[in-house]
Design an enzyme around this catalytic site. Structure first.
Site, PDB file in Angstrom:
ATOM      1  N   LYS A 142       4.816  -4.563  14.423  1.00  0.00           N
ATOM      2  CA  LYS A 142       5.767  -5.310  15.239  1.00  0.00           C
ATOM      3  C   LYS A 142       5.266  -6.728  15.327  1.00  0.00           C
ATOM      4  O   LYS A 142       4.194  -6.991  15.853  1.00  0.00           O
ATOM      5  CB  LYS A 142       5.920  -4.706  16.649  1.00  0.00           C
ATOM      6  CG  LYS A 142       7.053  -3.722  16.758  1.00  0.00           C
ATOM      7  CD  LYS A 142       8.404  -4.428  16.661  1.00  0.00           C
ATOM      8  CE  LYS A 142       9.495  -3.513  16.154  1.00  0.00           C
ATOM      9  NZ  LYS A 142       9.610  -3.516  14.683  1.00  0.00           N
TER      10      LYS A 142
ATOM     11  N   PRO B 136       0.801  -1.226   0.000  1.00  0.00           N
ATOM     12  CA  PRO B 136       0.000   0.000   0.000  1.00  0.00           C
ATOM     13  C   PRO B 136       0.832   1.274   0.000  1.00  0.00           C
ATOM     14  O   PRO B 136       0.341   2.343  -0.334  1.00  0.00           O
ATOM     15  CB  PRO B 136      -0.804  -0.112   1.303  1.00  0.00           C
ATOM     16  CG  PRO B 136       0.004  -1.003   2.179  1.00  0.00           C
ATOM     17  CD  PRO B 136       0.662  -1.979   1.257  1.00  0.00           C
TER      18      PRO B 136
ATOM     19  N   SER C 255       4.067   1.765  -1.642  1.00  0.00           N
ATOM     20  CA  SER C 255       5.209   1.713  -2.548  1.00  0.00           C
ATOM     21  C   SER C 255       5.598   3.136  -2.931  1.00  0.00           C
ATOM     22  O   SER C 255       4.754   4.029  -2.978  1.00  0.00           O
ATOM     23  CB  SER C 255       4.872   0.909  -3.799  1.00  0.00           C
ATOM     24  OG  SER C 255       4.584  -0.438  -3.471  1.00  0.00           O
TER      25      SER C 255
ATOM     26  N   GLU D  81       4.008  -0.258   5.898  1.00  0.00           N
ATOM     27  CA  GLU D  81       3.744   0.343   7.211  1.00  0.00           C
ATOM     28  C   GLU D  81       3.463   1.841   7.143  1.00  0.00           C
ATOM     29  O   GLU D  81       4.268   2.605   6.603  1.00  0.00           O
ATOM     30  CB  GLU D  81       4.922   0.086   8.152  1.00  0.00           C
ATOM     31  CG  GLU D  81       4.698   0.582   9.570  1.00  0.00           C
ATOM     32  CD  GLU D  81       5.789   0.159  10.538  1.00  0.00           C
ATOM     33  OE1 GLU D  81       5.652   0.459  11.738  1.00  0.00           O
ATOM     34  OE2 GLU D  81       6.777  -0.468  10.101  1.00  0.00           O
TER      35      GLU D  81
END
Length: 430
Positions: free
Chosen positions: A243, A208, A210, A226
């Site tokens: 995490k 999502p 890039s 992330e």
């Protein structure tokens, strides 16, 4: 922006792939997959009109206005990990062959906004002349073979294991709770077309967040899953730290087992919860009292090569705090440091030996209306001339097992290694 118009739909990659080589500075922020938290928009920015390279946030703070429309006075680029030294009194990281500025942000005359849900492209431009620079859409070309040589790492297997154990001893002493130890791979790259590499990475590992950033002969090629920080024009802020990771498998039963083991892992939940707590604290420094909440705790999302555990922390930015100030309160991303943040950064700087550079910072944009969208710089390839580097890491906690942590870093390196034609299974022994 003086001109606003819509054109027929084309995939962002089909346009970006055909931008002429003489376009010296441009950026594509590409939503390669849609998720429940992002993925609706992509952005292609060309024709720079102003630029900031710096080792602090000061100049960006002076130039960033919060009283214009989103893309009037918007800045696109990255905030490198080294900006931590402008926020806290920390030891400076050791220099390395690849040197990018700590901050590189650019304003553009031409922005293409891709709305994936409606398959609509909105063009924003300063003048009619800028419209001439909209690239044509052509099918992606066949990827050229890449040649990688002199592949090295700043940590051998034995060094990495030794440093994991040093962190565990520091945790046992009560120095900290968690440290995100990272390992750098670097070497030479030839016959490389960076935009082809980016397109291939998007194919190997859709993401999502890039991103492709070109600054002369310097390139940043990212497939980050992330979110670092999102702020809308009304001050609603959220961060989504990752995490906890587990490998993907071709066999569906084995893959499902890997995902379930991650979902039920006490160790990974503990890792995640520590960073959620850190993120709550960071957001609270610039949000209204009582507004910071946790949603989607321990949510597992699956990507092409890895399962990830993430949690969402939300808050309402205080009216007397600028969006950039809130970014600074949260910087660098807590998932890339450990906890407590300052102590973890001190430990990682000492153990990693080579500076992280762009890695572990943020990529994205800051709008003229106070809106912000930044990803965490992970799963990212850096190219400078014929040199390249990429970095992978993982959180070390009291019950970490060094070999398992090493294997997790290799899982995270898989997509870039495949893209470059590197045998990722041998990375552990370099």
């Amino acid at each position: 922006m003086k001109i606003r118009k819509t054109i027929s739909w084309n995939d962002p990659l089909s346009l970006a792939h055909n931008i002429p080589d003489n376009e010296d500075k441009w950026i594509l922020l590409y939503s390669g997959i849609k998720s429940n938290f992002t993925g609706r928009y992509s952005f292609l920015a060309l024709r720079p009109k102003d630029e900031i390279t710096s080792s602090s946030f000061d100049e960006l703070s002076e130039k960033l206005s919060n009283d214009k429309s989103k893309f009037d006075n918007a800045w696109f680029g990255y905030l490198g990990y080294g900006l931590k030294n402008s926020l806290e009194k920390l030891a400076h990281d050791k220099t390395y062959d690849i040197n990018f500025p700590d901050l590189w942000m650019v304003q553009y005359r031409l922005i293409l906004v891709f709305e994936h849900n409606e398959e609509q492209i909105t063009i924003l431009a300063e003048s009619e002349d800028d419209l001439k620079y909209i690239p044509s859409a052509n099918p992606l070309k066949k990827f050229s073979k890449i040649s990688v040589s002199n592949l090295k790492s700043n940590m051998s297997r034995s060094k990495y294991i030794d440093k994991v154990n040093k962190i565990k001893r520091a945790i046992a002493r009560g120095d900290l709770y968690q440290a995100n130890l990272t390992r750098k791979f670097y070497g030479n790259i030839d016959n490389a077309n960076p935009i082809e590499i980016f397109c291939k990475l998007c194919d190997v590992s859709p993401s999502p967040y890039s991103a492709f950033l070109k600054f002369g002969n310097k390139y940043i090629i990212s497939s980050s899953p992330e979110r670092f920080l999102h702020i809308d024009k009304d001050g609603n802020a959220n961060t989504r730290p990752i995490k906890g990771s587990a490998p993907r498998f071709k066999d569906k039963k084995e893959d499902q087992k890997s995902k379930e083991m991650l979902e039920n892992s006490d160790k990974d939940r503990a890792e995640n919860l520590m960073i959620v707590d850190l993120s709550r604290n960071d957001l609270s420094r610039g949000c209204n009292p009582g507004s910071v909440k946790v949603e989607g705790l321990f949510d597992v999302t699956s990507y092409a090569t890895v399962h990830h555990m993430a949690s969402t922390v939300k808050g309402k930015k205080a009216s007397n705090v600028s969006s950039l100030d809130l970014v600074k309160h949260c910087f660098p991303p807590g998932s890339m440091t450990g906890a407590p943040k300052i102590k973890a950064m001190e430990v990682c700087t000492k153990l990693e030996e080579l500076k992280r550079g762009v890695y572990a910072g943020g990529i994205g944009w800051l709008g003229g209306d106070g809106s912000v969208d930044l990803s965490v710089v992970i799963r990212t390839l850096i190219i400078d001339g014929n040199k390249f580097e990429f970095q992978v890491g993982g959180a070390i906690v009291t019950d970490s097992k060094a070999e398992a942590e090493l294997n997790e870093t290799i899982t995270k390196a898989k997509a870039i290694a495949i893209t470059l034609g590197i045998n990722f299974e041998k990375l552990a022994d370099i």
